[in-house]
Design a protein around this motif. Sequence first.
Motif, PDB file in Angstrom:
ATOM      1  N   PHE A  68     -63.950  83.924  26.409  1.00 34.70           N
ATOM      2  CA  PHE A  68     -64.290  84.815  27.515  1.00 34.70           C
ATOM      3  C   PHE A  68     -63.084  85.588  28.056  1.00 34.70           C
ATOM      4  CE2 PHE A  68     -67.612  81.499  27.695  1.00 34.70           C
ATOM      5  CZ  PHE A  68     -68.723  82.308  27.502  1.00 34.70           C
ATOM      6  N   ASN A  69     -61.862  85.199  27.600  1.00 31.78           N
ATOM      7  CA  ASN A  69     -60.646  85.910  27.997  1.00 31.78           C
ATOM      8  C   ASN A  69     -60.606  86.112  29.504  1.00 31.78           C
ATOM      9  OD1 ASN A  69     -58.193  87.190  27.559  1.00 31.78           O
ATOM     10  ND2 ASN A  69     -59.135  89.210  27.351  1.00 31.78           N
ATOM     11  N   PHE A  70     -60.786  85.007  30.225  1.00 33.41           N
ATOM     12  CA  PHE A  70     -60.928  85.059  31.675  1.00 33.41           C
ATOM     13  C   PHE A  70     -59.603  84.705  32.342  1.00 33.41           C
ATOM     14  CE2 PHE A  70     -62.406  83.011  35.725  1.00 33.41           C
ATOM     15  CZ  PHE A  70     -62.898  84.166  36.312  1.00 33.41           C
ATOM     16  N   ASP A  71     -59.072  85.588  33.145  1.00 35.61           N
ATOM     17  CA  ASP A  71     -57.821  85.363  33.859  1.00 35.61           C
ATOM     18  C   ASP A  71     -58.142  84.757  35.226  1.00 35.61           C
ATOM     19  OD1 ASP A  71     -55.446  85.512  35.329  1.00 35.61           O
ATOM     20  OD2 ASP A  71     -54.757  87.256  34.206  1.00 35.61           O
ATOM     21  N   ILE A  72     -57.965  83.444  35.337  1.00 35.85           N
ATOM     22  CA  ILE A  72     -58.313  82.743  36.567  1.00 35.85           C
ATOM     23  C   ILE A  72     -57.423  83.185  37.721  1.00 35.85           C
ATOM     24  CG2 ILE A  72     -58.498  80.466  37.652  1.00 35.85           C
ATOM     25  CD1 ILE A  72     -59.095  79.296  34.909  1.00 35.85           C
ATOM     26  N   GLY A  73     -56.149  83.447  37.413  1.00 35.02           N
ATOM     27  CA  GLY A  73     -55.233  83.878  38.464  1.00 35.02           C
ATOM     28  C   GLY A  73     -55.680  85.159  39.129  1.00 35.02           C
ATOM     29  N   GLU A  74     -56.115  86.139  38.330  1.00 33.97           N
ATOM     30  CA  GLU A  74     -56.601  87.402  38.897  1.00 33.97           C
ATOM     31  C   GLU A  74     -57.883  87.201  39.683  1.00 33.97           C
ATOM     32  OE1 GLU A  74     -55.251  90.335  39.075  1.00 33.97           O
ATOM     33  OE2 GLU A  74     -53.449  89.659  38.037  1.00 33.97           O
ATOM     34  N   GLY A  98     -56.045  73.186  35.404  1.00 32.59           N
ATOM     35  CA  GLY A  98     -56.513  73.956  36.542  1.00 32.59           C
ATOM     36  C   GLY A  98     -55.481  74.023  37.653  1.00 32.59           C
ATOM     37  N   ALA A  99     -54.859  72.883  37.943  1.00 35.80           N
ATOM     38  CA  ALA A  99     -53.848  72.854  39.000  1.00 35.80           C
ATOM     39  C   ALA A  99     -52.627  73.682  38.615  1.00 35.80           C
ATOM     40  CB  ALA A  99     -53.435  71.399  39.283  1.00 35.80           C
ATOM     41  N   VAL A 100     -52.241  73.647  37.344  1.00 35.52           N
ATOM     42  CA  VAL A 100     -51.094  74.435  36.885  1.00 35.52           C
ATOM     43  C   VAL A 100     -51.371  75.924  37.059  1.00 35.52           C
ATOM     44  CG1 VAL A 100     -49.748  75.098  34.856  1.00 35.52           C
ATOM     45  CG2 VAL A 100     -50.243  72.693  35.286  1.00 35.52           C
ATOM     46  N   VAL A 101     -52.608  76.345  36.783  1.00 28.05           N
ATOM     47  CA  VAL A 101     -52.988  77.749  36.944  1.00 28.05           C
ATOM     48  C   VAL A 101     -52.799  78.186  38.396  1.00 28.05           C
ATOM     49  CG1 VAL A 101     -54.956  79.341  36.981  1.00 28.05           C
ATOM     50  CG2 VAL A 101     -54.577  77.875  34.995  1.00 28.05           C
ATOM     51  N   VAL A 102     -53.200  77.337  39.338  1.00 27.51           N
ATOM     52  CA  VAL A 102     -53.083  77.682  40.755  1.00 27.51           C
ATOM     53  C   VAL A 102     -51.613  77.734  41.170  1.00 27.51           C
ATOM     54  CG1 VAL A 102     -53.647  76.978  43.112  1.00 27.51           C
ATOM     55  CG2 VAL A 102     -55.341  76.704  41.294  1.00 27.51           C
ATOM     56  N   THR A 168     -39.498  83.763  43.489  1.00 27.70           N
ATOM     57  CA  THR A 168     -39.903  84.723  42.470  1.00 27.70           C
ATOM     58  C   THR A 168     -39.545  84.190  41.091  1.00 27.70           C
ATOM     59  OG1 THR A 168     -39.492  86.528  44.000  1.00 27.70           O
ATOM     60  CG2 THR A 168     -39.705  87.093  41.671  1.00 27.70           C
ATOM     61  N   THR A 169     -40.553  83.716  40.359  1.00 24.81           N
ATOM     62  CA  THR A 169     -40.359  83.168  39.018  1.00 24.81           C
ATOM     63  C   THR A 169     -41.556  83.514  38.171  1.00 24.81           C
ATOM     64  OG1 THR A 169     -41.322  81.095  39.776  1.00 24.81           O
ATOM     65  CG2 THR A 169     -38.914  81.213  39.722  1.00 24.81           C
ATOM     66  N   ARG A 170     -41.445  83.213  36.867  1.00 22.14           N
ATOM     67  CA  ARG A 170     -42.566  83.457  35.963  1.00 22.14           C
ATOM     68  C   ARG A 170     -42.925  82.169  35.251  1.00 22.14           C
ATOM     69  NH1 ARG A 170     -41.289  88.271  32.054  1.00 22.14           N
ATOM     70  NH2 ARG A 170     -43.357  87.656  31.338  1.00 22.14           N
ATOM     71  N   ALA A 171     -44.145  81.674  35.482  1.00 22.28           N
ATOM     72  CA  ALA A 171     -44.560  80.391  34.935  1.00 22.28           C
ATOM     73  C   ALA A 171     -44.658  80.420  33.425  1.00 22.28           C
ATOM     74  CB  ALA A 171     -45.917  79.997  35.533  1.00 22.28           C
TER      75      ALA A 171
END
Length: 373
Positions: A68-74, A98-102, A168-171
């Motif tokens: 589904f190529n779903f971006d949960i963050g967005e 799920g927690a890592v995404v948040v 300010t970082t990039r996971a």
Amino acid sequence: MPETFVARDKLGPFRSKRLVVALILIGLIFAPGALGEVTQEMVADAYLAVSVFVAATLLLFYSAERVFNFDIGEALKGSRGAQVPLAALLGATPGCGGAVVVVAAYSSGKVGFGAVVATLTATMGDAAFLLIATRPDAAVIVLPLSIGVGILSGCIVDAVNTTEFRATTRATELVPAIGKTRPQDMLFLGLALPGLAVGAAGLMQVEILSILGVDPLWLAITGTVLGLLIWATSPLKAMTSNTDSPVTRMAEETSFIAVWVIGAFLAYEYAVAFLGLDLAAWFNAIAPVLPLIAVLVGFVPGCGPQILVTTLYINGVIPFAALIGNAISNDGDALFPAIALNPRAAIAATLYSAVPALVVAYGFFFLAPGFLN
């Protein structure tokens, strides 16, 4: 900016420390006499009652994410009013994905700090897989209750917190990609599928002496040994990259979880079978502080200690009050990226989660001491 994790303990294709652990476990599996018999029984239980269900869940989750190529963050960013409830639901998803995404969404400015508190409060990490597979009656209480406590905690924090913890970082730079699906990944899947059939039959109390002409015991041992080798050669710390295939991610993460489950199962069974320890009686002597100890164990990053707490509950050694306290306070593997990306936020969220963990744990301890024990 946090660096990509790179294993420093390489010994050929293996990681030396993990290789030692894997060889010890394999040696115990094939040890003669009672030691080998007990180890094989526990390994079979861990594989057929936990690992195959973890594999199935992860494969479904990661396959759906890919299809589904779903971006949960967005999606979280566009749901300002529902961020906290959605974050709690993601946190309660078995495993730590799920927690890592948040946590990553918070770092990129897509969600507020209340969402981080909600997801870390609601998550039980990989221990949720073990609880669902072995005590579904407890899981149907623990997971919804954790979601509710997570939502309430997140909303309260959003209402009263005025401190900005964000850095300010990039996971995405924390986790290296493996690349193409490997033969060992496909073999792991090929063993997990019949293992899932055996495990499902066991849940329905249907005995399967063999499947496809293979003894379930040796199916479990083969799958376990393969998982140990995948874990011992893994370039990852715990979590997988979302750029890897669902099968690779399933094999890597299931193998990681399985090591901790096997370790917890064996630690308990060896203590009872060979040392003659009556853990239930010993813990009963310190019953009033067990919920506090379980909450404090929840502060430890990673899922290993939390799996041990769940194992003790499953075996009747600690009460439900301690289990629920640990479930609410622990952050699982999600605490690793949280610390790397936003250490101040990670520490603050963990401390915030301790308050409801203690309240709920001692609420059960005093008001419902025999609940689900």
